[in-house]
Design a protein around this motif. Sequence first.
Motif, short mmCIF file in Angstrom:
data_model
loop_
_atom_site.label_atom_id
_atom_site.label_comp_id
_atom_site.label_asym_id
_atom_site.label_seq_id
_atom_site.Cartn_x
_atom_site.Cartn_y
_atom_site.Cartn_z
N ALA B 205 -4.29 -0.66 -6.48
CA ALA B 205 -3.13 -1.52 -6.64
C ALA B 205 -3.62 -2.81 -7.29
O ALA B 205 -4.70 -3.29 -6.99
CB ALA B 205 -2.48 -1.83 -5.30
N ASN B 206 -2.82 -3.34 -8.22
CA ASN B 206 -3.19 -4.62 -8.82
C ASN B 206 -2.85 -5.78 -7.91
O ASN B 206 -3.57 -6.77 -7.86
CB ASN B 206 -2.49 -4.78 -10.17
CG ASN B 206 -2.95 -3.72 -11.17
OD1 ASN B 206 -2.33 -2.67 -11.28
ND2 ASN B 206 -4.05 -3.98 -11.84
N PHE B 207 -1.74 -5.62 -7.18
CA PHE B 207 -1.34 -6.66 -6.23
C PHE B 207 -0.66 -6.03 -5.02
O PHE B 207 -0.12 -4.94 -5.11
CB PHE B 207 -0.36 -7.66 -6.89
CG PHE B 207 -0.95 -8.37 -8.08
CD1 PHE B 207 -1.86 -9.40 -7.89
CD2 PHE B 207 -0.61 -7.99 -9.36
CE1 PHE B 207 -2.42 -10.04 -8.98
CE2 PHE B 207 -1.17 -8.63 -10.46
CZ PHE B 207 -2.08 -9.65 -10.26
N ALA B 208 -0.71 -6.75 -3.91
CA ALA B 208 0.06 -6.38 -2.72
C ALA B 208 0.90 -7.61 -2.39
O ALA B 208 0.40 -8.73 -2.38
CB ALA B 208 -0.89 -6.05 -1.58
N VAL B 209 2.20 -7.38 -2.15
CA VAL B 209 3.13 -8.50 -1.98
C VAL B 209 3.43 -8.71 -0.49
O VAL B 209 4.01 -7.85 0.17
CB VAL B 209 4.45 -8.21 -2.75
CG1 VAL B 209 5.38 -9.42 -2.64
CG2 VAL B 209 4.17 -7.87 -4.20
N ALA B 210 3.02 -9.87 0.03
CA ALA B 210 3.11 -10.11 1.48
C ALA B 210 4.55 -10.08 1.98
O ALA B 210 4.86 -9.43 2.97
CB ALA B 210 2.46 -11.45 1.82
N GLU B 211 5.44 -10.77 1.28
CA GLU B 211 6.81 -10.92 1.79
C GLU B 211 7.55 -9.58 1.92
O GLU B 211 8.33 -9.37 2.83
CB GLU B 211 7.61 -11.85 0.87
CG GLU B 211 8.99 -12.17 1.42
CD GLU B 211 9.86 -12.95 0.44
OE1 GLU B 211 9.52 -13.03 -0.75
OE2 GLU B 211 10.89 -13.49 0.89
N SER B 212 7.29 -8.66 0.96
CA SER B 212 8.05 -7.41 0.96
C SER B 212 7.22 -6.20 1.38
O SER B 212 7.76 -5.12 1.55
CB SER B 212 8.64 -7.18 -0.44
OG SER B 212 7.59 -7.12 -1.39
N GLY B 213 5.92 -6.37 1.54
CA GLY B 213 5.07 -5.22 1.90
C GLY B 213 4.95 -4.21 0.76
O GLY B 213 4.70 -3.03 0.99
#
Lengths: 167, 454
Positions: B205-213
Motif C-alpha cells: 500500500a502506498n498509504f493507509a488513511v487513519a480517519e477512514s481505515g
Amino acid sequence: MTRDETIDRFLENVAAVAAETARVRGRAGVDRMIADLIGGDSVVYCPRLTELERSIALPEDRVTDDYTSASVCVEEVFAGIAETGSLVSTSAGGRAVQGGLVPQHHIALIATDRIVETLDHFFSQWGDGPPTNITLETGPSRTADIELTLTIGVHGPGRLSVIAVEE
Amino acid sequence: MTPTVAPIDFRSNAAAAVQDSLLRAALRNATDTFAAKRAQAAACVPLEELREAASGIRSEVLGNLSSYLDRFIERASRAGAQVHRAADSAAARETIFSILKQHRVDKVVKAKSMVSEEIHLNDYLIANGIRVVETDLGEYIIQLASEQPSHIIVPAIHKDRRQVGRLFAEKLSCEYSEDPAQLTKVAQQTLRREFLSAAAGISGANFAVAESGSVVLFTNEGNGRMCTTLPRLHIVVLSIEKIIPSLADLPTFIRLLPRSATGQAITSYLSVITGPRKLGDRTGAEELHIVFVDNGRSSIVAGEYRDMLKCIRCGACLNACPVYRTVGGHVYGATYPGPMGIILSVLLEGMAKAHPLLDATTLCGACGEVCPVKVPLPDLLRRLRERRVEEGFTPAIERAGIAAFGRAASLGGLFTLGRSMARVLWPLMEKLIDPQTLGRLPKPAERSFQRRVR
C-alpha cells in the motif's frame, strides 16, 4: 472556473492521457456513438444500474453479465476530476468496479454535472465512511517496465473512450 | 544483531558494475529519462508549497505515530478488515503464511510491494509450498530471472529488451521478440489466467488513511486492481509509517508521488480500499487482512533519524544520485538502494552489516533537492557517516592515517616534511598496501601545487 471551463479542462486532460473523448448534448446522440465504438463483433458488459445505463440501446445478443468474458465494458462512472482527467468508479450501489478493468475496451459515460474541478473537491467529501472501493482511472492501462518504452494496455483496458453527456 | 555479521561488499560489487557497459547504458537511459520527466512534471505545480505541506503532514503523523496507528486499526476493523501487527520480518511472514494456510491457498497473485521484499516474503511462501506470481511486469521479469529488483519503481531497469526477449522465450516457451509491446502482450496473456484462478492476492500500500481505515494503492498497469478485487482473499502488507491522517490529505500526495516517481501527473489507477466486500457490494475481497510490519521502525521514530520515515518511496533520489546512476541498485546488496536505501539499510539492518554503503554517496545534495517530502537525506547521510567513524567501522589503516594527518597538519614543518615523504614513499606503499585501501588515498603529485605556481 465556470462549468464549461471545468468540462473542457476535464476533456483536455482525458485526451492528454491517450483516451478518446466526446461531448454530447442530450441522450439522442449517445446510442449511435456507442454503436460505432462497440463495432460488429464485441461482447458487451453493461451493469445497467443507472438510468443512463438502462437507457442505452445495446446489441442484446452480444450482451453478457460476466465481465471476465466481455471485450467491451459500457458504464456510467460516478464522477470525473478535471484537474487530472480522472474517471471515478465506486463500489456504492452494488457496482463491480473491476467490470471496467477486465475488458479490453472501456467506454465510460459521464454526466457533465458529476465533473468536479480538483482532487481536493473530490476527496474532501468522504470523511470516515467511504465505500469499499473508490477507483480513479486516468487513461488506459500502461507500463514502461521494458527500457522505459511506453506500452499501452497491460492488465487493464488498452482502449478508453470517454463520453461526456450533458442533459 | 550479532557483531560478527559480514558487511555488504559494496566496493567489489560497484567495481564489477562499472565494467558492465550494458548495465550502464540502461541506467543512463532510465535515470536521465526519469529525472527529465520529473523536472517537467514538477514545473506544472507549486512544488515548494506542496513539498512543505507534504513534509508537514508526514512529520505530524510520525510525531504521533502510535495514536494514528491505533485510530487506523480501529477504523479499518470497524470497516471489517482484520489488522495484524508484526514486530519483525519473521513474524510478518508467519502471519501471512498462516492466513494463507487457513484458507488452503496454493497460489497467490502479487502486486508490487517493497516491504514484501524487505521481509523476504516470496522465498518463505515458496519454501512452504505456495506458488507466488508477481504481476507487475517489471517484477514478473525479475521473478522469471530469479533476480532482485534494482530500482524501487522500475524493478527491471537493468535489463534491456533483448535480455527480456531471451528470458521470455526460454521461460515461457514463446517466440523470441524484442518488441516491448509484444513482450508485454505475452506477459499479459500469461498473467490473466493467473489472476482469474488465484484464491488470494497480496499487495503493498502506498498509504493507509487513519480517519477512514482505508489503504491506497497507485498503479499503472492495472495489476494492483486485479490483485485486490478478483481473488476472494486480499492481504495487504505495509510498514507502520505509511499512515496519512485523512482522505482530505491524499490530494497533496497524489500531486507529488507520481510526479516524483515517473513524471506523471497521476498514475493510471488509484484505488482506495476500505474493508472487505460488504452486504450488497459486488467489489472487493470477501476477506481483507492488513499486516503492519514494524522491523525496528518504532525505535527509529523515537530517535534522531525519524525524518527518514517521512519517505514515500518515489525513487526520485535514486534517479538523482550520481552513484546510483553509475552502478545501479544491485550493488547495494540491500532491499532499498540509492540515498534513501543507504540510510534505511543502516537503520534497519544495522551499522555492522550496512556501513560500507555509506561510501556510496558523494554528499552532493542532489537527493535532498528532489525529495518530495523534504527528508534531509544529505544531512542524515553525513550523521550516519560520523556515527560510522565513532563506532569504529572505518578501516583501521584509514583511521590511523586520518589521525596522523590531523596531528601533522597542526604542525607546519611536520606537514611539509610529510608531503615530501609521501611523494618519496609512494612507490613503496604501492608494494606494501593492498590496492583497495590505497585507492582511498589521493596519489601525491610529482610536483606540489605550491612549487608549480612559485
